[in-house]
Design an enzyme around this catalytic site. Structure first.
Site, short mmCIF file in Angstrom:
data_model
loop_
_atom_site.label_atom_id
_atom_site.label_comp_id
_atom_site.label_asym_id
_atom_site.label_seq_id
_atom_site.Cartn_x
_atom_site.Cartn_y
_atom_site.Cartn_z
N HIS A 40 -38.84 34.96 1.82
CA HIS A 40 -39.90 35.34 0.88
C HIS A 40 -39.46 36.56 0.07
O HIS A 40 -40.11 37.60 0.07
CB HIS A 40 -41.21 35.61 1.62
CG HIS A 40 -41.85 34.37 2.17
ND1 HIS A 40 -42.68 33.56 1.44
CD2 HIS A 40 -41.73 33.79 3.40
CE1 HIS A 40 -43.08 32.54 2.18
NE2 HIS A 40 -42.50 32.65 3.37
N ASP A 63 -41.70 24.52 10.62
CA ASP A 63 -42.70 25.28 9.87
C ASP A 63 -44.07 24.60 9.99
O ASP A 63 -44.89 24.62 9.07
CB ASP A 63 -42.30 25.43 8.40
CG ASP A 63 -43.04 26.55 7.68
OD1 ASP A 63 -43.52 27.47 8.35
OD2 ASP A 63 -43.14 26.49 6.44
#
Length: 386
Positions: A196, A276
């Site tokens: 990120h 995920d």
């Protein structure tokens, strides 16, 4: 009278080699050895394992499962539900993952993780704290109002958690965390991952030297590979010390990009599979809530109302099938991406990820078509096909 048990199969993959018509011998939660089925002593308890036995899958990024999202239920009961849900799909060890949230939720999650370890929750390996120290520019589905720089109290919480758990992984961005903070975490044995982030190639490689070990969901929520600025993707592929997680659902990353990355990755660091996964795994849920926002489930996708991907709707055995069938990887390599490589990334390859003497008795039993038959954790059956 021996307490050894034998789990037999037509083929056993130990993480490196195949054994035909063999049995995994185990007792007291540990592997003893592998031997031909025909040579089993009559007094040994024999269990028919079916077609294939392989090392149990290890998932280092699991947000939820069985109807539970860790952010919404940061309790030992929530962790146990997530672990049990993924055991049905071959995962024998996982890191329940907390997505960016408030300091209170982070503290409660850490306390729950320590409690889960102390209670011996089956399948619980440790925690993955994905945020809140990320980049707003590459937030993905993370709530931008909760993203913030790492402070001393955050560092102290992570250090105390890392010392109490077998494995702690934290995903950070250089925009919110200094190299000095990364080094402190890494020196304490914490697996620090870049994700990120808009980090350039040079910044990413500098952070790798500071102690970064892995890259979180390669290609997603990061600076892309460019021909003049290779970005984090380029750094992940070019830096041999880095491992990288990959969501292999054909939605988060195009199969051509997956194949190119696998061919380009410098070693010894490997690309390993992560799901995920969200709370939908093992359920028929059509939506759920994250940080007060509705996440919709449709056609294999989990998205916010604006279409932003929000985690994945895939399990580990499906990921193994995908890279084997869609990318053309050998079955051995596909299985290693779900077992040996994540074990190496998390520095637990001395006890998990392979079927070797003294290792944890964690196995997955598969049909010839890679269908799930049973999952074994520490020598106990955690799931069996009815």
């Amino acid at each position: 009278m021996t307490d050894l048990k034998a789990l037999t199969a037509n083929r056993i993959f130990d993480g490196a080699d195949w054994h035909e018509n063999a049995a995994v011998m185990f007792s007291n939660g540990r592997i003893d050895h592998i031997q031909p089925s025909a040579s089993l002593a009559p007094e040994i308890e024999r269990i028919d394992g079916g077609e294939i036995i392989a090392p149990g899958f290890i998932d280092l990024q699991v947000n939820g499962g069985g109807g539970v999202l860790l952010n919404e239920e940061p309790t030992v009961e929530g962790i146990a539900t997530i672990c049990a849900a993924h055991a049905k799909f071959g995962t024998t060890a996982l890191l329940p993952t907390l997505i960016t949230d408030t300091p209170d939720i982070s503290a409660r999650t850490v306390a729950a993780g320590i409690d889960a370890k102390n209670r011996g929750v089956r399948g619980f390996l440790g925690l993955h704290l994905e945020g809140p120290h990320l980049s707003v520019a590459r937030k993905g589905a993370h709530d931008p109002t909760l993203i913030r720089p790492m402070e001393d109290r955050d560092l102290d919480l992570m250090l105390s958690c890392g010392r109490a758990l077998d494995v702690l992984m934290v995903t950070i961005a250089p925009e919110s965390v200094t190299q000095e903070q990364v080094t402190k975490l890494a020196d304490d044995g914490i697996i620090v991952s870049l994700g990120h982030t808009e980090a350039s190639y040079d910044v990413a490689t500098a952070y790798a030297k500071a102690g970064i070990r892995t890259v979180t969901h390669l290609f997603n929520a990061m600076s892309p590979l460019g021909h003049r600025e290779p970005g984090l993707v380029g750094a992940a592929l070019d830096t041999g010390s880095l491992y990288a997680g990959l969501i292999a659902d054909g939605i988060h990353v195009h199969p051509a990009a997956m194949g190119a990355a696998l061919r380009a990755k410098a070693g010894p660091g490997k690309i390993f599979l992560v799901t995920d996964a969200m709370s939908t795994i093992g359920t028929d849920m059509t939506s759920f809530t994250l940080n007060g926002r509705e996440i919709l489930r449709k056609d294999g996708r989990l998205t916010l109302a604006d279409g932003t991907l929000a985690g994945a709707d895939i399990d580990m055995i499906s990921s193994v099938r995908y890279v084997h069938r869609n990318l053309g990887l050998s079955l051995e390599e596909a299985l290693r991406m779900a077992s040996a490589y994540p074990a190496q990334a998390a520095r637990i390859e001395n006890r998990k990820g392979f079927l070797k003497p003294g290792y944890d008795a964690d196995f997955v039993v598969l049909g010839a078509d890679l269908s799930m038959k049973s999952t074994w954790i520490s020598g106990e059956c955690a799931y069996a096909e009815i």
